[in-house]
Structures are given as C-alpha cells and as structure tokens.
Design an enzyme around this catalytic site. Structure first.
Site, PDB file in Angstrom:
ATOM      1  CB  CYS A 153     -72.774 -75.688 -35.438  1.00 46.60           C
ATOM      2  SG  CYS A 153     -73.785 -75.548 -36.825  1.00 46.60           S
ATOM      3  CD  GLN A 208     -65.702 -74.370 -35.403  1.00 45.59           C
ATOM      4  OE1 GLN A 208     -66.343 -74.021 -36.492  1.00 45.59           O
ATOM      5  NE2 GLN A 208     -65.747 -73.523 -34.281  1.00 45.59           N
ATOM      6  CG  MET A 262     -67.910 -66.224 -39.828  1.00 43.63           C
ATOM      7  SD  MET A 262     -68.014 -64.431 -40.324  1.00 43.63           S
ATOM      8  CE  MET A 262     -66.122 -64.376 -40.431  1.00 43.63           C
ATOM      9  CG  HIS A 294     -72.644 -67.805 -29.477  1.00 43.46           C
ATOM     10  ND1 HIS A 294     -72.529 -67.608 -30.663  1.00 43.46           N
ATOM     11  CD2 HIS A 294     -73.930 -67.304 -28.926  1.00 43.46           C
ATOM     12  CE1 HIS A 294     -73.583 -66.569 -30.981  1.00 43.46           C
ATOM     13  NE2 HIS A 294     -74.228 -66.683 -30.160  1.00 43.46           N
ATOM     14  CG  ASN A 310     -68.952 -65.568 -30.892  1.00 45.78           C
ATOM     15  OD1 ASN A 310     -69.440 -66.584 -31.345  1.00 45.78           O
ATOM     16  ND2 ASN A 310     -68.633 -64.583 -31.570  1.00 45.78           N
ATOM     17  N   GLY A 311     -70.516 -63.094 -29.458  1.00 46.91           N
ATOM     18  CA  GLY A 311     -71.896 -62.907 -29.592  1.00 46.91           C
ATOM     19  C   GLY A 311     -72.111 -61.193 -29.498  1.00 46.91           C
ATOM     20  CB  ALA A 356     -69.334 -64.009 -36.417  1.00 47.10           C
ATOM     21  NE  ARG A 357     -74.709 -61.904 -36.495  1.00 47.38           N
ATOM     22  CZ  ARG A 357     -75.905 -61.673 -36.108  1.00 47.38           C
ATOM     23  NH1 ARG A 357     -77.117 -61.738 -36.642  1.00 47.38           N
ATOM     24  NH2 ARG A 357     -75.997 -61.887 -34.646  1.00 47.38           N
ATOM     25  CE  LYS A 368     -67.834 -69.659 -31.999  1.00 48.99           C
ATOM     26  NZ  LYS A 368     -69.342 -69.750 -31.854  1.00 48.99           N
TER      27      LYS A 368
END
Length: 564
Positions: free
Chosen positions: A98, A69, A16, A168, A198-199, A222-223, A140
């Site tokens: 990204c 990363q 992040m 993701h 991820n997600g 992440a969040r 990723k």
C-alpha cells in the site's frame, strides 16, 4: 494451493478498500474468479475492537477460497489476527504494497519492503501459530527501484515458508506509470513458489499479455474487475446479466445504497454516454436505479422484477417501456440516417478521389433512375427532418420549462423519469438538427463536386488551347526570325550600293551648294566694290558740303560785324 498446481493461470480478485466485500466477492465468483481477497484490515484495530471485527469482516459458506488481507507492523499482532480468522478463511495476506502516506507513516504497507527481516518474522509467526498446516500465508508487495532488493526480500520470505507472493509491478512512488513486466519476470524466475502478478489488468488481453511476458502462476485485478466483474469470464464489457446479478446479490445482502450505486457506476461507465452517466450518477434510491435499468436495458433473467417489492413498479412502467421502444426505434432510424450521412460525407471528402472521378461515378447509368426522384426525395427528407426537429424542440421546452408536480417531488423515481425524458428530447434535438444540417451539406458538397469537375474540364480545355496557341506563336516567331536572317544575308550588297549612291548624291549636293555659295560670294564682292565707290563719292560730296558750310558761316559773321 491446489489451484496453483493445475497448470492454469489463477484468477484473483484484489483487495480493494470499500469494494471487495462479501457482496462483490459473491458476484465475481459467478464469473470464474478463483480466489478473492477481503479489503485491507488493520490487524491491531481488528484485535482491539469487536465492533471493528463485525464491520470489517463478513463472509458466508460459499465465500471460498477466501484470503484475509491484514496491515500489520509486528509479528505477534498479525499472528493473533490470523488465528481469529483462520476457521472462516483459507489464508491471510500481509500488505506490503500500500503506497498511501498514512499507511507508510504508521509503519504499514509499502514501507515493509525495506524491512525484509520483519516480514520474514511475521510470516514465520503465522505459520507456527495457526493450527492448520494447509492454511496459506502470502504477502503482497511492490518492487524496489533496484529489483535485486526485491528478489532478496522474496527469497527470504520464501525461506520462512510463505505460500505465494503477489507482485504489483510498480514502485511505491509510481501510480499510473507502466508496469515493469521485466521485474515481475525476474522475481518469478528467482523463486520456486507461485507468483501472482498485479497491475493494469483491465481486460482478457492484458491478462494474456501478463502471463506471456512474465510466466506467472496467477493474475490479480482490481480496477478491471470494478469496471467489468465478468472480466475473468472473457467479457470485453460488463454483460447485462452481470448487472442484474449484482442487483440481486446486493439486495439479498442488504448492501448500503452508496456501495450498491457506486459499483453500478463503475460497471456502466464504459457502456454509457456522458449525459446518461450524469443522469444515472444523480440517482438517489434503489428504486430509481432499478427503474432506470428497466427503462434503458430491460429485464434479464433474475432481474428485480421477480421480487414482490419491485413487481408492481415494473407492471406500472411496462406500457411506458413499449412506448419508449417505439420512440427508440424511430430515433434509431434517424440516428442511423445521421451516421450514413457522415459516412457519405467522409467518402466524398476522400483526398485520393478527384472531382473528375466523382463526376464519372455520378454519370453512371445506375443513377439515372434515381435522378428523376432526387429533388422530390431531397425536399421530402428536409420536411421530415424539420418536423422531427420542431417536435424535439417542443419536447425540450416541455420538460425543461415545466415544474415537477407535488406527486413527482414526493417520488424521486418520477423526478428521475422526467430528467430522462428531458435527456432523450435533447438527444433527439441534436440528432434531427445534425441530420438536417448534414443533409443540406451533402447536397451542397455533391453540387460543388460537379461544379469543380466542370471547372476542371473547362480549365483543361483552355490550357490545351493556350498551349496550342503558344506552340503556333513560337513557330511563327521562328519563321520570322528565319526570314529576317535570309533578308539580311541577301541584301548586304544592295545596302552597300545604296549607301554609296546616297553618299554620291550627298557629295554632288554639297558640290552644287559650294558652287552656289561661290557665285553668291563673287556677287557680294562686286556689290561691295560698287558700294565702296559710292561711299567714296559720298565722302567727297560730304567734304565739299562742309567747305561750303564753312564759307557761309564765315560770310555771315562778317556781315554781322558790319551791322554792329
């Protein structure tokens, strides 16, 4: 790689930007996070500038396992950056997911999923040039709209020797749309290497759902970790211990205030009210933040009161904390009373309980003993709530109208303290005002329910009487109709005789009138005859008189001639 072989779901802290730095990684490792990623680092800048290397990458001996990363668009630059960080980390990850426009415009991030050969070459270069056979190389990615393209990409990098792949479950164009679990499962089933999903991993239930639906080897958040760094340890919300752990770690690492404060904002977002968040978000110093936490949540274990720098402040505010606790207990009781009122009103308004049933409940013997004190208790509670309301009004006016002193202006902590007192006074004002209002409403509702039940009973009695009257009237009408019909049937012959008698009398009357008329006519005829005779005599007399008159005229004329 040993983590993926123990049969457990590997828990990963996502890369992040600005957030997944050393201090935050140290925090989540205390709460069962297995692998941590650094924020994304642009490999070309990292290799070109010493300053960029010093600011972008910091670590420690306890910061393991660690994955660096990189964002890269050519194989050699990525391999050179990997060689630099290899002694201080356990692997590198190529960012192929990204979705930001600047990254894709520069050839980084999600645009690489459309260049499988380039990604394959970058993985192979790192594997060949890093002098450590156990050094991990991962990628990723985001998925394609056509999942077959994603499967093809993953199989190619698998052949190049990639250690694992993080997927993701959204496309490059999607932001907050639902995650495509089926795509992640398809990718997992098509590969023999570990896959990390991820997600939308925001709590333990999401983690379990992701594992059950996809069968992946690891889960990345992440969040979810920003809002709750103790997520992987099974906590629903950020525990107080985790908050104070972050304060300790951030102060120990010298974390800049902006980053320190922002992490706390995320951690407290789901456990504080909006007015409290507004006050906390406006704090502008570490001392103000720690003082706020002490006043509102109290110390826990290794809180900053153990540091010499903050111990005097804690001792100075300790009496205030006791007073706040007393006031908090008082207003907690009022707030509890408010919630009880709301609950009672909701129960009283339940649609499937009629007013009659409530009246039956109110008439139970258990209420008889309470009814004697109901009016007094009602008035006493009104007086108490009015006093509390006026006191809250006074507090609000006190803290909203007064200007901070010079000492307060010099101390941001004191200004924040005044703001907190104003907020509490406003909160108490709302609580007491609503409690008073709902107390009156509840009394009125109970009265209206009783009145409605009485009106319903009266209406039912009137309806019963009306129905009985209607039935009696209908019976009387039926009896009258029956009598009428009987009279009609029994008097038909009598009516016929009466009609004949009337006709006879009419005929007799007409006959008498005819006889009278005949006699009158005869009389008239005789009178006409007499009048005719009289008329004839008069005519004869008239003719005679005319003759006499004529004779007189003739005589008068001869005498006149003689005189002449």
């Amino acid at each position: 790689m040993d983590l993926f072989e123990n049969g457990k779901v590997v828990k990963v802290c996502a890369p992040m930007v600005r957030y997944s730095k050393l201090s935050f990684r140290s925090l989540v490792r205390k709460y069962e996070c297995d692998i941590c990623y650094t924020p994304m680092i642009v490999a070309a800048d990292f290799m070109r500038s010493v300053k960029a290397r010093d600011s972008e990458f910091t670590t420690s001996k306890s910061d393991r396992p660690l994955i660096i990363q990189f964002a890269a668009k050519d194989a050699q630059t990525l391999a050179d950056a990997a060689c630099v960080v290899a002694p201080f980390s356990d692997g590198v990850d190529l960012n192929c997911g990204c979705p930001q426009r600047w990254a894709m415009a520069e050839g980084y991030g999600a645009c690489l999923i459309n260049k499988p050969q380039l990604v394959k070459d970058m993985v192979r270069h790192v594997k060949n040039q890093v002098d450590n056979p156990s050094y991990a190389v991962s990628i990723k990615i985001r998925i394609h709209k056509d999942v077959r393209k994603t499967v093809d990409l993953c199989q190619k990098v698998e052949a190049a020797g990639v250690s694992w792949i993080t997927v993701h479950g959204r496309t490059a164009d999607e932001r907050h749309q639902p995650v495509h679990y089926d795509a992640i499962k398809t990718i997992k089933d098509s590969l023999s290497i570990p896959v990390v999903a991820n997600g939308d991993i925001k709590n333990v239930r999401d983690l379990e759902s992701m594992y059950e639906l996809t069968g992946v080897d690891g889960v990345m958040s992440a969040r979810g970790l920003l809002a709750n760094p103790a997520l992987f340890a099974g906590y629903e919300y950020t525990p107080l211990k985790c908050v104070w752990d972050w304060v300790d770690i951030a102060l120990e690492h010298g974390t800049p205030f902006t980053c320190f404060h922002q992490h706390l904002i995320y951690m407290l977002e789901r456990i504080t009210s909006q007015p409290e968040r507004k006050i906390f978000n406006s704090l502008s110093s570490v001392s103000a933040v720690t003082d706020y936490l002490l006043r509102n949540y109290g110390p826990f274990g290794g809180c900053p009161t153990t540091h010499t720098k903050y111990r005097p402040m804690y001792l100075r505010k300790h009496s205030d904390v006791k007073n706040v606790s007393k006031m908090t207990l008082q207003w907690t009781a009022v707030a509890s009373f408010l919630y009880i009122e709301i609950g009672i009103l909701l129960i009283l308004c339940l649609p499937f309980i009629s007013a009659k049933r409530w009246q039956v409940i109110f008439n139970l013997n258990m209420w008889n003993s309470i009814a004697r004190f109901w009016n007094k208790g009602f008035l006493a509670m009104i007086i108490i709530l009015i006093v509390l309301f006026l006191d809250a009004v006074r507090e609000v006016r006190k803290y909203s109208g007064a200007e901070p002193s010079k000492e307060a202006k010099m101390s941001p902590n004191m200004v924040d303290h005044l703001h907190m007192k104003l907020f509490r006074a406003q909160r108490n004002l709302y609580i007491s005002g609503f409690s008073l209002f709902l107390w009156l409403v509840m009394r009125r509702v109970i009265t209206l329910i009783n009145q409605l039940a009485a009106a319903n009973n009266t209406s039912k009695a009137l309806l019963a009487q009306t129905e009985a009257a209607n039935q009696a009237a209908r019976k009387y009408m039926e009896d009258i109709e029956l009598l009428k019909q009987t009279l009609i049937d029994g008097k038909d012959e009598e009516k016929s005789a009466q009609r004949n008698e009337l006709l006879r009398k009419e005929v007799q009357k007409l006959a008498d009138e005819l006889k009278t008329s005949t006699e009158a006519l005869k009389k008239s005829k005789s009178e006409v005859g007499v009048m005719k005779k009289h008329t004839e005599s008069l005519s004869k007399e008239y003719d005679r008189l005319l003759q006499d008159h004529q004779k007189l005229q003739n005589q008068t004329g001869s005498e006149d001639k003689k005189d002449l």
